[in-house]
Design a protein around this motif. Structure first.
Motif, PDB file in Angstrom:
ATOM      1  N   CYS A 141       0.791  -1.326   0.093  1.00 52.06           N
ATOM      2  CA  CYS A 141       0.046  -0.111   0.020  1.00 52.06           C
ATOM      3  C   CYS A 141       0.812   1.248  -0.137  1.00 52.06           C
ATOM      4  O   CYS A 141       1.972   1.316   0.774  1.00 52.06           O
ATOM      5  N   LEU A 142       0.591   2.369  -0.785  1.00 50.86           N
ATOM      6  CA  LEU A 142       0.886   3.644  -0.790  1.00 50.86           C
ATOM      7  C   LEU A 142       0.046   4.294   0.281  1.00 50.86           C
ATOM      8  O   LEU A 142      -1.110   4.460  -0.017  1.00 50.86           O
ATOM      9  N   VAL A 143       0.572   4.781   1.392  1.00 56.43           N
ATOM     10  CA  VAL A 143      -0.256   5.465   2.400  1.00 56.43           C
ATOM     11  C   VAL A 143       0.298   6.889   2.457  1.00 56.43           C
ATOM     12  O   VAL A 143       1.659   7.059   2.652  1.00 56.43           O
ATOM     13  N   GLY A 144      -0.650   7.772   2.768  1.00 53.07           N
ATOM     14  CA  GLY A 144      -0.430   9.099   2.960  1.00 53.07           C
ATOM     15  C   GLY A 144      -0.899   9.630   4.058  1.00 53.07           C
ATOM     16  O   GLY A 144      -2.226   9.089   4.364  1.00 53.07           O
ATOM     17  N   GLN A 145      -0.493  10.659   4.856  1.00 50.05           N
ATOM     18  CA  GLN A 145      -0.924  11.325   6.014  1.00 50.05           C
ATOM     19  C   GLN A 145      -0.907  12.707   6.073  1.00 50.05           C
ATOM     20  O   GLN A 145       0.351  13.013   5.814  1.00 50.05           O
ATOM     21  N   VAL A 146      -1.818  13.473   6.152  1.00 48.26           N
ATOM     22  CA  VAL A 146      -1.495  14.864   6.084  1.00 48.26           C
ATOM     23  C   VAL A 146      -2.537  15.606   7.509  1.00 48.26           C
ATOM     24  O   VAL A 146      -3.476  14.614   7.682  1.00 48.26           O
ATOM     25  N   GLY A 147      -2.454  16.597   7.510  1.00 50.16           N
ATOM     26  CA  GLY A 147      -3.277  17.454   8.511  1.00 50.16           C
ATOM     27  C   GLY A 147      -2.337  18.056   9.625  1.00 50.16           C
ATOM     28  O   GLY A 147      -1.308  17.952   9.793  1.00 50.16           O
ATOM     29  N   PRO A 148      -3.112  19.092  10.217  1.00 50.40           N
ATOM     30  CA  PRO A 148      -2.498  19.920  11.515  1.00 50.40           C
ATOM     31  C   PRO A 148      -1.726  18.903  12.226  1.00 50.40           C
ATOM     32  O   PRO A 148      -0.683  19.599  12.771  1.00 50.40           O
ATOM     33  N   ALA A 149      -2.279  18.004  12.812  1.00 49.34           N
ATOM     34  CA  ALA A 149      -1.411  17.217  13.827  1.00 49.34           C
ATOM     35  C   ALA A 149      -0.297  16.472  13.200  1.00 49.34           C
ATOM     36  O   ALA A 149       0.560  16.037  13.803  1.00 49.34           O
ATOM     37  N   THR A 150      -0.141  16.310  12.167  1.00 48.92           N
ATOM     38  CA  THR A 150       0.946  15.550  11.287  1.00 48.92           C
ATOM     39  C   THR A 150       2.147  16.513  11.034  1.00 48.92           C
ATOM     40  O   THR A 150       3.252  15.872  10.839  1.00 48.92           O
ATOM     41  N   GLY A 151       2.104  17.706  10.584  1.00 48.26           N
ATOM     42  CA  GLY A 151       2.894  18.471  10.295  1.00 48.26           C
ATOM     43  C   GLY A 151       3.075  18.396   8.778  1.00 48.26           C
ATOM     44  O   GLY A 151       2.116  18.281   8.026  1.00 48.26           O
ATOM     45  N   ASP A 152       4.311  18.157   8.395  1.00 50.57           N
ATOM     46  CA  ASP A 152       4.471  17.948   6.728  1.00 50.57           C
ATOM     47  C   ASP A 152       3.727  16.682   6.389  1.00 50.57           C
ATOM     48  O   ASP A 152       3.697  15.754   7.242  1.00 50.57           O
ATOM     49  N   PRO A 153       3.666  16.559   5.299  1.00 51.92           N
ATOM     50  CA  PRO A 153       2.972  15.101   4.701  1.00 51.92           C
ATOM     51  C   PRO A 153       3.911  14.011   4.958  1.00 51.92           C
ATOM     52  O   PRO A 153       5.026  14.138   4.712  1.00 51.92           O
ATOM     53  N   VAL A 154       3.195  12.727   5.352  1.00 54.34           N
ATOM     54  CA  VAL A 154       4.078  11.730   5.195  1.00 54.34           C
ATOM     55  C   VAL A 154       3.413  10.759   4.407  1.00 54.34           C
ATOM     56  O   VAL A 154       2.249  10.448   4.336  1.00 54.34           O
ATOM     57  N   THR A 155       4.337  10.180   3.509  1.00 57.22           N
ATOM     58  CA  THR A 155       4.022   9.086   2.656  1.00 57.22           C
ATOM     59  C   THR A 155       4.986   8.044   2.693  1.00 57.22           C
ATOM     60  O   THR A 155       6.141   7.855   2.780  1.00 57.22           O
ATOM     61  N   VAL A 156       4.508   6.460   2.640  1.00 54.66           N
ATOM     62  CA  VAL A 156       5.184   5.552   3.169  1.00 54.66           C
ATOM     63  C   VAL A 156       4.756   4.230   2.204  1.00 54.66           C
ATOM     64  O   VAL A 156       3.437   4.262   1.571  1.00 54.66           O
ATOM     65  N   VAL A 157       5.493   3.147   1.909  1.00 49.60           N
ATOM     66  CA  VAL A 157       4.988   1.857   1.383  1.00 49.60           C
ATOM     67  C   VAL A 157       5.062   0.924   2.535  1.00 49.60           C
ATOM     68  O   VAL A 157       5.909   0.750   3.149  1.00 49.60           O
ATOM     69  N   VAL A 158       3.670   0.396   2.704  1.00 48.62           N
ATOM     70  CA  VAL A 158       3.605  -0.736   3.665  1.00 48.62           C
ATOM     71  C   VAL A 158       2.956  -1.861   3.240  1.00 48.62           C
ATOM     72  O   VAL A 158       2.328  -1.744   2.295  1.00 48.62           O
ATOM     73  N   PRO A 159       3.168  -3.030   3.792  1.00 53.70           N
ATOM     74  CA  PRO A 159       2.509  -4.328   3.624  1.00 53.70           C
ATOM     75  C   PRO A 159       0.983  -4.018   3.517  1.00 53.70           C
ATOM     76  O   PRO A 159       0.241  -3.284   4.414  1.00 53.70           O
ATOM     77  N   VAL A 160       0.057  -4.869   2.871  1.00 51.91           N
ATOM     78  CA  VAL A 160      -1.465  -4.812   2.750  1.00 51.91           C
ATOM     79  C   VAL A 160      -1.751  -5.526   4.186  1.00 51.91           C
ATOM     80  O   VAL A 160      -0.913  -6.570   4.833  1.00 51.91           O
ATOM     81  N   LEU A 161      -2.797  -4.984   4.874  1.00 53.81           N
ATOM     82  CA  LEU A 161      -3.106  -5.519   6.174  1.00 53.81           C
ATOM     83  C   LEU A 161      -3.807  -7.116   5.889  1.00 53.81           C
ATOM     84  O   LEU A 161      -4.011  -7.336   4.798  1.00 53.81           O
ATOM     85  N   ALA A 162      -3.895  -7.839   6.969  1.00 52.15           N
ATOM     86  CA  ALA A 162      -4.389  -9.060   7.023  1.00 52.15           C
ATOM     87  C   ALA A 162      -5.769  -8.977   6.335  1.00 52.15           C
ATOM     88  O   ALA A 162      -6.302  -9.943   5.762  1.00 52.15           O
ATOM     89  N   GLU A 163      -6.574  -8.166   6.706  1.00 51.68           N
ATOM     90  CA  GLU A 163      -7.887  -7.987   6.312  1.00 51.68           C
ATOM     91  C   GLU A 163      -7.903  -7.499   4.572  1.00 51.68           C
ATOM     92  O   GLU A 163      -9.032  -7.455   4.122  1.00 51.68           O
ATOM     93  N   GLY A 164      -6.772  -7.323   3.932  1.00 51.74           N
ATOM     94  CA  GLY A 164      -6.785  -7.042   2.504  1.00 51.74           C
ATOM     95  C   GLY A 164      -6.949  -5.490   2.424  1.00 51.74           C
ATOM     96  O   GLY A 164      -7.107  -4.888   1.063  1.00 51.74           O
ATOM     97  N   THR A 165      -6.963  -4.708   3.472  1.00 55.51           N
ATOM     98  CA  THR A 165      -7.041  -3.231   3.330  1.00 55.51           C
ATOM     99  C   THR A 165      -5.819  -2.683   3.458  1.00 55.51           C
ATOM    100  O   THR A 165      -4.925  -3.273   4.085  1.00 55.51           O
ATOM    101  N   CYS A 166      -5.726  -1.149   3.159  1.00 52.32           N
ATOM    102  CA  CYS A 166      -4.652  -0.636   3.614  1.00 52.32           C
ATOM    103  C   CYS A 166      -4.725   0.273   4.811  1.00 52.32           C
ATOM    104  O   CYS A 166      -3.724   0.325   5.482  1.00 52.32           O
ATOM    105  N   LEU A 167      -5.751   0.746   5.451  1.00 46.50           N
ATOM    106  CA  LEU A 167      -6.071   1.697   6.378  1.00 46.50           C
ATOM    107  C   LEU A 167      -6.829   0.645   7.453  1.00 46.50           C
ATOM    108  O   LEU A 167      -7.613  -0.024   6.941  1.00 46.50           O
ATOM    109  N   VAL A 168      -6.254   1.286   8.897  1.00 45.27           N
ATOM    110  CA  VAL A 168      -7.105   0.565   9.916  1.00 45.27           C
ATOM    111  C   VAL A 168      -8.159   1.206  10.359  1.00 45.27           C
ATOM    112  O   VAL A 168      -8.364   2.491  10.084  1.00 45.27           O
TER     113      VAL A 168
END
Length: 176
Positions: A141-168
């Motif tokens: 999964c290509l995952v991105g996170q943004v927002g006031p609590a995050t600061g600068d945008p964060v992007t990473v590559v992570v394995p797919v979750l056991a449920e077959g999704t990318c986000l919890v």
């Protein structure tokens, strides 16, 4: 007579002609710079000079191309484009709208059907402190996170979750 003057007055008397010459030179230069250009005599024939363009000795540097979509590549091959799109949206007016990230990623070539995004607002209607969005890419999964609590945008590559999704957790439907 000059010996009867105080030292400063003797200095000024000795250097006054030099100062006057410098001032006159500066004035002449200033007036020359302000003078209008000479107007050619209309009765005279114009002089034409032919010139040819010479190639430059070395190529002009150009900016390197930006990241591109690699449809047959791995998630890591597409992370530079994913990160670039994320940064561009973060710098825009739509920085706190999950839809803006989904739409921009789809426009860049990512499959909208493989995306997930969290809500823009909390359950009580306040703006979310961070938004997450993801694109499933095979077993990663290509995952991105943004927002006031995050600061600068964060992007990473992570394995797919056991449920077959990318986000919890619960994500919003991408139905537009």
């Amino acid at each position: 007579m000059a010996r009867d003057l105080p030292p400063r007055a003797r200095f000024e008397a000795r250097h006054r002609p030099v100062a006057a010459a410098i001032a006159a030179t500066l004035l002449a230069a200033a007036l020359t710079a302000c003078a209008p250009e000479a107007v050619p005599d209309p009765s005279s024939s114009p002089t034409v000079t032919a010139t040819t363009a010479q190639p430059s000795p070395s190529p002009t540097p150009t900016s390197p191309p930006g990241p591109t979509f690699v449809p047959d590549g791995a998630a890591a091959d597409n992370l530079p484009l994913f990160s670039s799109v994320t940064a561009a949206v973060w710098a825009s007016e739509g920085r706190v709208a999950g839809r803006a990230y989904v739409d921009a990623l789809a426009a860049a070539g990512f499959d909208k059907a493989a995306m997930q995004v969290t809500d823009d607002e909390t359950t009580v209607g306040n703006p979310a402190e961070s938004i997450q969005f993801a694109v499933r890419w095979g077993d990663e999964c290509l995952v991105g996170q943004v927002g006031p609590a995050t600061g600068d945008p964060v992007t990473v590559v992570v394995p797919v979750l056991a449920e077959g999704t990318c986000l919890v957790g619960q994500t919003r439907p991408i139905d537009w």
